[in-house]
Design a protein around this motif. Structure first.
Motif: not given
Length: 90
Positions: A50-59
């Motif tokens: 999901p997009n929220w997880l992609m944003a969370y794990e990018t760093p």
């Protein structure tokens, strides 16, 4: 009667500094240790991220691919994949 002397102020300042430094160190460590199990748990529910997880794990992925911490985080992520019985993705 209620006034604090200089040593009490210094002790309070040192405790506050130690508390602040503890949080500054703890938050990134907790973050780095939560991404792999969270990713595996979400991936197990269904294909795709999901997009929220992609944003969370990018760093996290930046740290894995661009710093020496990746040498420790990759095996950690692989271990979590094995715990969930999923293919290893790095």
């Amino acid at each position: 009667m209620f006034a604090m002397n200089v040593t009490d102020d210094d002790a309070l300042e040192k405790r506050t500094l130690a508390h602040t430094l503890g949080w500054i160190l703890a938050v990134p460590v907790v973050y780095l240790l939560t991404v792999a199990p969270l990713h595996q748990a979400v991936y197990r529910w269904g294909p795709g991220v999901p997009n929220w997880l992609m944003a969370y794990e990018t760093p996290y992925w930046w740290v894995v691919h661009n710093t020496p911490l990746g040498l420790l985080l990759r095996p950690y992520g692989e271990w979590w994949a094995s715990v969930f019985g999923l293919p290893i993705v790095t």
